[in-house]
Design an enzyme around this catalytic site. Structure first.
Site, PDB file in Angstrom:
ATOM      1  N   GLY A   1       0.827  -1.208   0.000  1.00 14.10           N
ATOM      2  CA  GLY A   1       0.000   0.000   0.000  1.00 14.10           C
ATOM      3  C   GLY A   1       0.855   1.248   0.000  1.00 14.10           C
ATOM      4  O   GLY A   1       2.043   1.204  -0.301  1.00 14.10           O
ATOM      5  N   ASN A   2       0.253   2.378   0.316  1.00 12.03           N
ATOM      6  CA  ASN A   2       1.001   3.633   0.397  1.00 12.03           C
ATOM      7  C   ASN A   2       0.426   4.502   1.510  1.00 12.03           C
ATOM      8  O   ASN A   2      -0.570   4.156   2.126  1.00 12.03           O
ATOM      9  CB  ASN A   2       1.003   4.351  -0.955  1.00 12.03           C
ATOM     10  CG  ASN A   2      -0.387   4.756  -1.391  1.00 12.03           C
ATOM     11  OD1 ASN A   2      -1.017   5.613  -0.782  1.00 12.03           O
ATOM     12  ND2 ASN A   2      -0.892   4.111  -2.456  1.00 12.03           N
TER      13      ASN A   2
END
Ligand code: C5P
Length: 220
Positions: free
Chosen positions: A29-30
Site C-alpha cells: 500500500g502507500n
C-alpha cells in the site's frame, strides 16, 4: 464557494490509497490518508453537486452526509467502479494514490517464512485517469493530481497531456506541512492553456475550495 453553484452536476471523486494483496494477511500500500480527496468531495457536495466518492482503504469518511461513498480495496476495484460511474458524470476529480503495480498472483494461504530473501513479482495496474481521459466527451471535465519528488512542473505538464486531463494539481513535497497525512497542503494548478496558478500553504479544506473553483471556471 457559492452555495448550490454546482447543482445539476454529478461528479466522481477518487480518494485514498489502494491496497494490493500479497496473501490473505498482507498487502502493498502507500501512505495516502484520503484527506485531500474527501475535502474535495465535501466541497463539491456543499455547492450542490451529486457526489460519488470512490474511497480506498482510509480511516476517514466525508463530513457531508450527501456524499455517496463507494468503498474499494484494490486499484482494479477502483478502476471498475470509476469506469462504471463516469459515463453518468459531468466531471471526475482523481485524488486517489493508486498503486501502479500489484503482486502478479495472490497466494491462497499465508506465505510461510523460509529463506533469507523473498521476491514478489508485480504487474501493472490499470491507469484510471488515462482510461477516463480516453472515454471523456467534450462536455466532461477531468482533474488529476501529481505528486513528484523531482521535476514537478515538467512531470505534471506531461501527465496533464498524456492522460487527457483538463487540470492537474501539483502537490508540493518540499514544503513542510504539505502532502500525505497533513491537514495542510500547498498546490499549483496547471491547465491546458499553459496557465499556472500557485497557491500558499493552507488547510486541505481551503485547498479544496481553490480546486473546485478552478473546476467550476472550466464550465464558465
Ligand atoms: O502517473 P501518476 O500516478 O503520477 O498520476 C497521478 C494521477 O493519475 C492522479 O490523479 C491519480 O489519481 C491518477 N492515477 C489513476 N490510476 C492509476 C495511477 C494514477 O487514476 N493507476
Amino acid at each position: 464557494s457559492r452555495a448550490q453553484s454546482l447543482s445539476g452536476k454529478r461528479i466522481l471523486v477518487t480518494a485514498g490509497p489502494t491496497y494490493e494483496p500479497i496473501d490473505p494477511v498482507r498487502f502493498i500500500g502507500n501512505r495516502s490518508s484520503g484527506k485531500m480527496g474527501i475535502a474535495i468531495a465535501d466541497e463539491l457536495c456543499a455547492r450542490g453537486a451529486a457526489v460519488h466518492l470512490i474511497l480506498g482503504p482510509s480511516a476517514l469518511s466525508p463530513g457531508k452526509a450527501g456524499v455517496e461513498v463507494i468503498r474499494v480495496g484494490t486499484a482494479r476495484e477502483m478502476h471498475e467502479a470509476a469506469t462504471t460511474l463516469f459515463g453518468r458524470c459531468d466531471a471526475a476529480v482523481l485524488a486517489a494514490a493508486v498503486a501502479d503495480y500489484r503482486p502478479a498472483k495472490v497466494a491462497e494461504q499465508k506465505i510461510k517464512k523460509s529463506g533469507d530473501e523473498m521476491q514478489v513479482s508485480m504487474v501493472k495496474n490499470p491507469d484510471i485517469a488515462a482510461s477516463l481521459g480516453q472515454s471523456k466527451t467534450i462536455h466532461q471535465k477531468l482533474v488529476g493530481f501529481a505528486l513528484e519528488t523531482q521535476n514537478g512542473l515538467e512531470n505534471a505538464q506531461s501527465k496533464l497531456e498524456h492522460k487527457n486531463l483538463d487540470l492537474i494539481v501539483l502537490n508540493s513535497l518540499t514544503d513542510s506541512g504539505a502532502g500525505f497525512n497533513h491537514d495542510t497542503n500547498k498546490i499549483t494548478i496547471l491547465d491546458r492553456g499553459n496557465k499556472k496558478r500557485e497557491f500558499e500553504l493552507k488547510t486541505k479544506a481551503a485547498v479544496a475550495v481553490d480546486i473546485v473553483d478552478a473546476l467550476q471556471e472550466l464550465w464558465g
